[in-house]
Motif scaffolding. Structure first.
Motif, PDB file in Angstrom:
ATOM      1  N   THR A 198       6.373  -3.275  -2.486  1.00 10.60           N
ATOM      2  CA  THR A 198       5.081  -3.319  -1.802  1.00 10.60           C
ATOM      3  C   THR A 198       4.417  -4.677  -1.980  1.00 10.60           C
ATOM      4  O   THR A 198       3.832  -5.225  -1.035  1.00 10.60           O
ATOM      5  CB  THR A 198       4.151  -2.212  -2.327  1.00 10.60           C
ATOM      6  OG1 THR A 198       4.753  -0.936  -2.076  1.00 10.60           O
ATOM      7  CG2 THR A 198       2.800  -2.256  -1.624  1.00 10.60           C
ATOM      8  N   LEU A 235      -3.640  -2.099   4.956  1.00  7.71           N
ATOM      9  CA  LEU A 235      -3.055  -0.768   4.769  1.00  7.71           C
ATOM     10  C   LEU A 235      -2.082  -0.439   5.898  1.00  7.71           C
ATOM     11  O   LEU A 235      -0.977   0.062   5.658  1.00  7.71           O
ATOM     12  CB  LEU A 235      -4.156   0.294   4.711  1.00  7.71           C
ATOM     13  CG  LEU A 235      -4.909   0.439   3.389  1.00  7.71           C
ATOM     14  CD1 LEU A 235      -6.089   1.383   3.557  1.00  7.71           C
ATOM     15  CD2 LEU A 235      -3.983   0.947   2.292  1.00  7.71           C
ATOM     16  N   TRP A 289       1.376  -0.691   4.048  1.00  6.29           N
ATOM     17  CA  TRP A 289       1.669   0.668   3.599  1.00  6.29           C
ATOM     18  C   TRP A 289       2.014   1.613   4.748  1.00  6.29           C
ATOM     19  O   TRP A 289       2.614   2.646   4.539  1.00  6.29           O
ATOM     20  CB  TRP A 289       0.480   1.232   2.819  1.00  6.29           C
ATOM     21  CG  TRP A 289       0.374   0.714   1.420  1.00  6.29           C
ATOM     22  CD1 TRP A 289       0.880   1.290   0.288  1.00  6.29           C
ATOM     23  CD2 TRP A 289      -0.282  -0.489   0.985  1.00  6.29           C
ATOM     24  NE1 TRP A 289       0.577   0.526  -0.810  1.00  6.29           N
ATOM     25  CE2 TRP A 289      -0.135  -0.575  -0.419  1.00  6.29           C
ATOM     26  CE3 TRP A 289      -0.979  -1.500   1.650  1.00  6.29           C
ATOM     27  CZ2 TRP A 289      -0.655  -1.624  -1.163  1.00  6.29           C
ATOM     28  CZ3 TRP A 289      -1.492  -2.547   0.912  1.00  6.29           C
ATOM     29  CH2 TRP A 289      -1.333  -2.614  -0.480  1.00  6.29           C
ATOM     30  N   ALA A 345      -0.515   6.150   5.960  1.00  9.99           N
ATOM     31  CA  ALA A 345      -0.508   6.284   4.508  1.00  9.99           C
ATOM     32  C   ALA A 345      -1.840   6.847   4.018  1.00  9.99           C
ATOM     33  O   ALA A 345      -2.900   6.356   4.374  1.00  9.99           O
ATOM     34  CB  ALA A 345      -0.254   4.922   3.864  1.00  9.99           C
ATOM     35  N   THR A 380      -6.465   0.744  -3.529  1.00  6.51           N
ATOM     36  CA  THR A 380      -5.069   0.372  -3.764  1.00  6.51           C
ATOM     37  C   THR A 380      -4.810  -1.054  -3.294  1.00  6.51           C
ATOM     38  O   THR A 380      -4.089  -1.815  -3.946  1.00  6.51           O
ATOM     39  CB  THR A 380      -4.127   1.345  -3.024  1.00  6.51           C
ATOM     40  OG1 THR A 380      -4.326   2.659  -3.532  1.00  6.51           O
ATOM     41  CG2 THR A 380      -2.671   0.952  -3.211  1.00  6.51           C
TER      42      THR A 380
END
Length: 228
Positions: A156, A178, A182, A186, A192
């Motif tokens: 990641t 994001l 991700w 997600a 995060t």
């Protein structure tokens, strides 16, 4: 994404802002073509939404100014009550990427914005190996080196590094990060993103002392800059 909205109707501008912010985007609105032209170059927008009917300058003139002065990279969504084929063809020829009616519903507007975001990302996704400054980011071998020394990153973190270096100098919202790192579906919090950014900044030593700045823009997102 960070989206500029050029719309002289306060109610319409407010409604679109609510829709877009609830979908995870950041917005800035302008009520006149003059204010838009005077300020847009100092921002790092990822998409522009332009209205045709404005109190001072016509929307198609603003569109033409953007393409002549800011280039063709940034996606533009044009909004209009006009639906004649010749008028639609004219704005597409001037450089609009898509158009919608001003009576557009929320789901269609968000779907068209998602489509423009995907199209804008395609050229970036094709580049698998980046060489920028002292860094080589290899998406084929899944590794990053700095001055020839490999830096251990998680998968990641590597995807995040690739995306930030691909879009250097551009402000990226947390929702944009994001979606592109991700995945759009997600189910994770924007916190995060903050944690991964902090780790990446430390691992790659993206500090002013080393000629880099991984800038946090309060309430919006992040921007990677190479300092001179």
């Amino acid at each position: 994404m960070y989206i500029a909205i050029l719309e002289d109707d306060p109610g319409q501008a407010k409604l679109m802002t609510i829709w877009l912010e609830r979908a995870g985007h950041a917005c800035k609105t302008y009520a006149t073509g003059k204010s838009f032209i005077e300020n847009v170059a100092s921002e790092q927008f990822n998409l522009l939404i332009l209205d045709w009917e404005l109190p001072d300058i016509k929307g198609d003139e603003v569109l033409q100014w953007v393409r002549e002065n800011l280039g063709w990279e940034i996606p533009i969504l044009f909004m209009t009550f006009r639906d004649g084929s010749e008028e639609v063809a004219s704005i597409l020829k001037l450089g609009a990427d898509d158009f919608v009616s001003k009576s557009v519903e929320r789901n269609e507007l968000l779907a068209r914005i998602d489509s423009l975001q995907r199209r804008a990302a395609l050229p970036q996704q094709k580049q698998q190996i980046l060489r920028i400054g002292e860094f080589v980011i290899d998406g084929v071998e899944h590794k990053v080196t700095r001055h020839g020394q490999e830096i251990k990153l998680t998968p990641t973190e590597l995807k995040l590094a690739m995306y930030l270096f691909q879009t250097m100098d551009k402000l990226r919202t947390r929702s944009d990060l994001l979606a592109n790192v991700w995945g759009r579906n997600a189910e994770i919090s924007t916190r995060t993103v903050d944690i991964h950014i902090s780790r990446l900044r430390k691992k790659l030593e993206l500090t002013p002392e080393n000629g880099w700045l991984l800038e946090s823009v309060s309430g919006v997102g992040y921007r990677l800059l190479k300092q001179k």
